[in-house]
Write a protein that holds these residues in place. Sequence first.
Motif, PDB file in Angstrom:
ATOM      1  N   HIS A  56      53.406  23.813  -1.841  1.00 30.79           N
ATOM      2  CA  HIS A  56      53.044  24.729  -0.752  1.00 30.79           C
ATOM      3  C   HIS A  56      53.000  26.180  -1.244  1.00 30.79           C
ATOM      4  O   HIS A  56      53.795  26.606  -2.067  1.00 30.79           O
ATOM      5  N   ASP A  58      53.846  29.063  -0.141  1.00 32.76           N
ATOM      6  CA  ASP A  58      54.998  29.980  -0.097  1.00 32.76           C
ATOM      7  C   ASP A  58      55.938  29.762  -1.276  1.00 32.76           C
ATOM      8  O   ASP A  58      56.819  30.582  -1.518  1.00 32.76           O
ATOM      9  N   HIS A 139      59.586  16.047   2.326  1.00 32.85           N
ATOM     10  CA  HIS A 139      58.777  17.094   2.950  1.00 32.85           C
ATOM     11  C   HIS A 139      57.379  16.538   3.230  1.00 32.85           C
ATOM     12  O   HIS A 139      57.117  15.364   2.956  1.00 32.85           O
ATOM     13  N   ASP A 162      62.386  22.555   0.204  1.00 29.77           N
ATOM     14  CA  ASP A 162      62.027  22.271   1.604  1.00 29.77           C
ATOM     15  C   ASP A 162      62.237  20.782   1.840  1.00 29.77           C
ATOM     16  O   ASP A 162      61.589  19.956   1.203  1.00 29.77           O
ATOM     17  N   PHE A 188      63.653  26.658  11.283  1.00 26.46           N
ATOM     18  CA  PHE A 188      63.425  26.945  12.708  1.00 26.46           C
ATOM     19  C   PHE A 188      64.732  26.881  13.485  1.00 26.46           C
ATOM     20  O   PHE A 188      65.647  26.138  13.115  1.00 26.46           O
ATOM     21  N   LEU A 195      59.111  20.910  16.129  1.00 27.49           N
ATOM     22  CA  LEU A 195      58.271  21.451  15.055  1.00 27.49           C
ATOM     23  C   LEU A 195      58.964  21.271  13.700  1.00 27.49           C
ATOM     24  O   LEU A 195      58.313  20.948  12.699  1.00 27.49           O
ATOM     25  N   MET A 198      58.336  17.729  12.787  1.00 30.09           N
ATOM     26  CA  MET A 198      56.921  17.486  12.479  1.00 30.09           C
ATOM     27  C   MET A 198      56.556  18.065  11.106  1.00 30.09           C
ATOM     28  O   MET A 198      55.805  17.473  10.333  1.00 30.09           O
ATOM     29  N   SER A 199      57.097  19.261  10.814  1.00 34.74           N
ATOM     30  CA  SER A 199      56.755  19.920   9.551  1.00 34.74           C
ATOM     31  C   SER A 199      57.764  19.571   8.442  1.00 34.74           C
ATOM     32  O   SER A 199      57.739  20.169   7.370  1.00 34.74           O
ATOM     33  N   HIS A 201      61.071  19.957   8.121  1.00 30.49           N
ATOM     34  CA  HIS A 201      62.069  20.954   7.783  1.00 30.49           C
ATOM     35  C   HIS A 201      63.360  20.578   8.506  1.00 30.49           C
ATOM     36  O   HIS A 201      63.478  19.498   9.085  1.00 30.49           O
ATOM     37  N   HIS A 224      65.056  29.983   3.997  1.00 34.23           N
ATOM     38  CA  HIS A 224      63.757  29.588   4.532  1.00 34.23           C
ATOM     39  C   HIS A 224      63.579  29.804   6.042  1.00 34.23           C
ATOM     40  O   HIS A 224      62.682  29.210   6.660  1.00 34.23           O
ATOM     41  N   LYS A 226      62.062  31.075   9.226  1.00 34.24           N
ATOM     42  CA  LYS A 226      60.737  31.634   9.503  1.00 34.24           C
ATOM     43  C   LYS A 226      60.909  33.055  10.054  1.00 34.24           C
ATOM     44  O   LYS A 226      61.933  33.373  10.683  1.00 34.24           O
TER      45      LYS A 226
HETATM   46  N1  CMP Z   1      52.072  20.343  12.494  1.00 32.66           N
HETATM   47  C1  CMP Z   1      52.532  21.050  11.462  1.00 32.66           C
HETATM   48  N2  CMP Z   1      52.842  20.421  10.324  1.00 32.66           N
HETATM   49  C2  CMP Z   1      53.277  21.112   9.248  1.00 32.66           C
HETATM   50  N3  CMP Z   1      53.446  22.453   9.236  1.00 32.66           N
HETATM   51  C3  CMP Z   1      53.160  23.139  10.362  1.00 32.66           C
HETATM   52  C4  CMP Z   1      52.694  22.470  11.516  1.00 32.66           C
HETATM   53  N4  CMP Z   1      52.481  23.387  12.465  1.00 32.66           N
HETATM   54  C5  CMP Z   1      52.797  24.577  11.934  1.00 32.66           C
HETATM   55  N5  CMP Z   1      53.216  24.446  10.656  1.00 32.66           N
HETATM   56  C6  CMP Z   1      53.649  25.553   9.786  1.00 32.66           C
HETATM   57  O1  CMP Z   1      52.943  25.522   8.539  1.00 32.66           O
HETATM   58  C7  CMP Z   1      53.892  25.825   7.530  1.00 32.66           C
HETATM   59  C8  CMP Z   1      53.573  25.393   6.119  1.00 32.66           C
HETATM   60  O2  CMP Z   1      54.662  25.736   5.276  1.00 32.66           O
HETATM   61  P1  CMP Z   1      56.120  25.303   5.657  1.00 32.66           P
HETATM   62  O3  CMP Z   1      56.276  23.848   5.389  1.00 32.66           O
HETATM   63  O4  CMP Z   1      57.083  26.252   5.080  1.00 32.66           O
HETATM   64  O5  CMP Z   1      56.239  25.512   7.257  1.00 32.66           O
HETATM   65  C9  CMP Z   1      55.141  25.082   8.010  1.00 32.66           C
HETATM   66  C10 CMP Z   1      55.145  25.463   9.466  1.00 32.66           C
HETATM   67  O6  CMP Z   1      55.710  26.748   9.643  1.00 32.66           O
END
Ligand code: CMP
Length: 257
Positions: A56, A58, A139, A162, A188, A195, A198-199, A201, A224, A226
């Motif tokens: 990723h 970042d 991740h 991550d 988060f 979220l 889903m992402s 984290h 990390h 946000k």
């Molecule tokens: N559905 C999603 N899946 C993954 N990342 C998301 C989604 N929606 C928003 N994001 C953002 O996209 C970012 C990509 O880098 P990060 O994994 O650090 O954190 C993730 C979230 O902040």
Amino acid sequence: MRVEILGCSGGIGGNTMRTTSMLIDQDILIDAGTGVSDLPLVALAAIDHVFITHSHLDHIACLPFILDSVGDMRNTPLTMHATQATQDIIRRHIFNWQIWPDFSEIPSPENPFLRFNTIEVGKSLRIGHRSITALPANHTVPAVGYQLEDLRSHASLVFSGDTTSCDALWKMVNEIPNLRYLILEAAFPDKLRELAMMSKHLCPSLLLEELEKLQSDPEILVTHAKPGQSDQIEKELRAGAGQRRIKMLAMESVLTL
Ligand SMILES: Nc1ncnc2c1ncn2[C@@H]1O[C@@H]2COP(=O)(O)O[C@H]2[C@H]1O
């Protein structure tokens, strides 16, 4: 071993937010997020190794710039260490002559600015008195964490990278003696738990659930967050930390092993 936190934010915004990167002594980076851009040229030129947790942006944003900025100030290639899966993604999508030149062929394939080394989870690489071992992570893209061990003091630091919940990580972390620091992510606050899941984290409640699997008592540093979420994450972690020693990781802080 000296570990300097160049960036530990989950995003950017002003002078205090830089994305993930740690400088180990003078010559090793763990990830190459935007925190790297504060280093002067001479410090950039001293970096021989970059260990990548995952592809990723970042976590890799500054790697292409390091090569272009100081490649010609060095006598040997910089080595990017990553799993085969992460290496493939970065070569295909970054060093593809479209997003950025392929510095593993520049200035010549025989004597390039960049070379790749494939790492595997559970295997250690020794660089001087430092041992670096890739750890499992979970991740949205192939990812690892790292154990850094100082072979003189035998103290270790674990950086999860991550990751969301990952039992395989805890299995390996629980086998590490003398774990001094554990850097875990919480991107988060709890109101964004969906979220976070889903992402892939963590949020404070998920992080505290993960810590129930930890069998030792290192100092726990949380990375990390946000942008704009750090205070709330810290409040939620404090409320649930119990006897655990938990604090937010700060940019520019230095950890010693
Ligand atoms: N559905 C999603 N899946 C993954 N990342 C998301 C989604 N929606 C928003 N994001 C953002 O996209 C970012 C990509 O880098 P990060 O994994 O650090 O954190 C993730 C979230 O902040």
